[in-house]
Design an enzyme around this catalytic site. Structure first.
Site, PDB file in Angstrom:
ATOM      1  N   ARG A 125       0.824  -1.209   0.000  1.00 34.89           N
ATOM      2  CA  ARG A 125       0.000   0.000   0.000  1.00 34.89           C
ATOM      3  C   ARG A 125       0.859   1.260   0.000  1.00 34.89           C
ATOM      4  NH1 ARG A 125      -4.709  -2.252   4.187  1.00 34.89           N
ATOM      5  NH2 ARG A 125      -5.872  -3.369   2.550  1.00 34.89           N
ATOM      6  N   TYR A 148      -6.287  -1.315  -6.521  1.00 30.46           N
ATOM      7  CA  TYR A 148      -5.687  -2.516  -5.933  1.00 30.46           C
ATOM      8  C   TYR A 148      -5.010  -2.255  -4.597  1.00 30.46           C
ATOM      9  CZ  TYR A 148      -1.394  -1.291  -8.707  1.00 30.46           C
ATOM     10  OH  TYR A 148      -0.306  -0.693  -9.286  1.00 30.46           O
ATOM     11  N   GLU A 149      -4.646  -3.347  -3.946  1.00 30.47           N
ATOM     12  CA  GLU A 149      -4.109  -3.346  -2.577  1.00 30.47           C
ATOM     13  C   GLU A 149      -5.103  -2.736  -1.582  1.00 30.47           C
ATOM     14  OE1 GLU A 149      -1.832  -5.209  -2.518  1.00 30.47           O
ATOM     15  OE2 GLU A 149      -0.938  -5.071  -4.487  1.00 30.47           O
ATOM     16  N   GLY A 150      -6.377  -2.948  -1.829  1.00 32.32           N
ATOM     17  CA  GLY A 150      -7.426  -2.350  -1.014  1.00 32.32           C
ATOM     18  C   GLY A 150      -7.885  -1.061  -1.653  1.00 32.32           C
TER      19      GLY A 150
END
Length: 593
Positions: free
Chosen positions: A297, A436-438
């Site tokens: 992140r 992406y990555e949350g």
């Protein structure tokens, strides 16, 4: 037109003058960094990024990746560029020397990582994920796994992936269905994962998949998920490569951007089962995976800064060369750089990029203290700031990158809307960073609920108190006094928003969820203003000292002024949404949308 040079001067300014190399002195197990060493590292990284990686950015977009039987063919030149990266030792720049790394601080590594993403985001995704896999294995792998896999991951000879998503399990990983069946000291995995970045390729001799799966007796939901290491090629006890494992790429995603990055559907156990090894404790897979996810992140934010910088460079170069229109009172046509609205667009790109670069690098410096500080108190304090800043870096930088790359298209005018120039690719590429990555909505909830409200706003307030000191310093500088009022007002607004959420969230849990995204964006603008003001103070001091780099420092002051007048006031636009509660969102029935 395609041009990119790594912003080494600005990176050095942030690291040496805004953050200070002295923050790194005395940290255990880190290579001491001098200004000369920093300059050498950044210059060498710039050479590889600008001369080798950057020219392949357009190649990757146009050629993309393709399936050839069960293997994936990368765009022309990607394998050689990756090998040059590995041979230069860049993959292990911040890894421990015991595993072949260089032992440099995260702060320095982050600066080079911005360069890779600015040069070629699609290619840079491979080492980005490998770095996360390395950190995860270092923290949670047992002695056997670290002995067999860590050195090769650090060197980059083997690459790593993060295998989370499934057709029915995206953000809600509690629905993961991939199975891991015990088989002696190992496991056999069966199932499918989707959206696996660099899940199959031939640039590295082995690929190490870190996979979330369930054992047969695991409970339902998040508590039943374990983490497994599944190599593409099995590794023998002496470290040599053995037989191909039962893990295969079955399809490539056709994406909006990052065409040079193979995004794969991965199948486990179509035959005898994919041999995997438990990492860490059973049913603690999500906890362990967050080591890799939080690393990723932060680096997605760094990635967003890198692409934003490239978009700014492209737009500036075009604005200098494109002759169009006349200045008021002028008779001759001029480069569009001379038109006020074009200059406004370019300054908006530059100011937001510099603010998020500073926040991303500051977060990296806090990572160094959190991991290597002299005492537990300093380590814990730094970790709280890492936790607070990470969702801001990821979400705010990626949201702003979409705006910045869109502005880059706008500066190009009609040329920006055709694929002959690179501007559209940068927008298409970076758009995924907010997803992406949350997704950024998840980052906003994490920031608001877990990082601010959970501790009563104490960690955030400690940062805001430092910003108060900057306000007072601005008031003592005649040339910068005008910046004090906007920053002071911004700090008061953010404090009011925080207090309101702390109060109203106790009665209605939907209030902070509804306000999370505007609150995160408001906080990001304020902390960006804090760092831009700090930069202006440093730059003004250098100008007063008679620095030979006066043009650079004058630009810093002007950029900070622009941020305060044009960017920071946006925070007030988020206030009504933060104060508004959740009524209007809940009032519409499901069938009335």
């Amino acid at each position: 037109m395609s041009i990119y040079r790594a912003p080494t001067r600005d990176l050095r300014f942030v690291i040496e003058e805004l953050i200070g190399l002295e923050r790194l002195s005395g940290l255990e197990d880190l290579e001491e960094v001098t200004p000369d060493l920093l300059e050498a590292v950044l210059e060498e990284a710039d050479r590889l990024a600008s001369e080798v990686w950057a020219p392949l950015n357009r190649v990757g977009d146009r050629q993309g990746c393709r399936m050839d039987g069960g293997s994936v063919q990368l765009p022309e030149g990607f394998t050689e560029a990756y090998q040059a990266f590995v041979e230069g030792g860049w993959n292990g720049i911040n890894a421990h020397p015991d595993h072949g790394g260089q032992g440099l601080p995260e702060l320095v590594a982050t600066a080079t990582q911005e360069m890779w993403h600015g040069a070629n985001m699609a290619l840079a995704l491979a080492p980005m994920l490998s770095a996360g896999a390395t950190e995860l294995l270092h923290r949670h792998g047992d002695e056997t796994l670290r002995g067999l896999y860590l050195d090769k991951l650090v060197s980059g000879e083997w690459s790593g992936t993060m295998d989370l998503s499934e057709p029915r399990a995206g953000s809600d990983l509690g629905q993961v269905q991939c199975r891991a069946v015990p088989d002696g000291e190992a496991y056999r995995l069966y199932g499918q994962k989707i959206y696996i970045t660099w899940g199959e390729h031939e640039a590295a001799e082995n690929i190490i998949h870190l996979v979330l799966a369930r054992t047969p007796d695991a409970p339902e939901g998040h508590r039943g998920i374990s983490l497994f290491l599944v190599p593409k090629y099995r590794v023998e006890a002496d470290g040599s490569l053995g037989a191909r494992n039962d893990v295969h790429c079955t399809a490539l995603e056709h994406k909006l951007g990052i065409h040079g990055s193979p995004t794969c559907t991965i199948s486990y156990g179509d035959g005898e089962g994919a041999v995997g090894y438990l990492v860490g404790e059973p049913c603690r897979g999500l906890n362990h995976m967050f080591t890799m996810m939080n690393e990723a992140r932060h680096k997605v934010g760094v990635q967003s800064v890198g692409v934003s910088e490239r978009a700014y460079q492209q737009a500036l170069a075009f604005a200098r060369e494109r002759i169009q229109g006349r200045r008021p009172g002028g008779k001759a046509s001029v480069p569009i750089l001379h038109h006020p609205d074009v200059r406004r667009s370019l300054m908006a790109m530059r100011a937001q990029t510099e603010a998020m670069r500073a926040l991303a690098l500051l977060t990296a410096a806090e990572m160094d203290v959190a991991g290597h500080g002299a005492d537990e108190t300093s380590r814990q304090s730094a970790q709280r700031r890492v936790d607070l800043f990470t969702p801001l870096v990821k979400a705010v930088a990626s949201e702003q990158a979409v705006e910045i790359t869109s502005l880059g298209i706008q500066v190009h005018g009609g040329m920006g809307y055709v694929e002959e120039v690179e501007a559209p690719q940068l927008l298409r590429d970076v758009r995924v960073a907010a997803i992406y990555e949350g997704t950024n909505g998840i980052q906003a909830q994490d920031f608001t609920l877990r990082k601010v409200l959970k501790d009563g706003g104490e960690t955030l307030e400690s940062v805001l108190r430092e910003a108060d000191e900057i306000v007072e310093a601005l008031r003592r500088e005649a040339e910068l006094e005008a910046l004090a009022g906007p920053l002071d007002d911004a700090l008061a607004t953010l404090r009011e928003s925080t207090a309101r959420l702390l109060r109203d969230g106790q009665d209605d849990p939907l209030v902070p969820l509804t306000a999370a995204t505007p609150y995160l964006m408001q906080a990001g603008l304020v902390l960006g203003g804090w760092l831009m003001a700090r930069a202006a103070l440093v730059a003004q001091a250098r100008i007063r000292e008679g620095s030979g780099d006066t043009g650079f420092y004058t630009g810093k002051v002007h950029t900070a002024r622009f941020y305060m007048r044009h960017i920071l006031p946006r925070l007030h636009g988020y206030t009504p949404a933060i104060r508004g509660g959740s009524d209007e969102l809940e009032a519409i029935g499901d069938g009335d949308w």
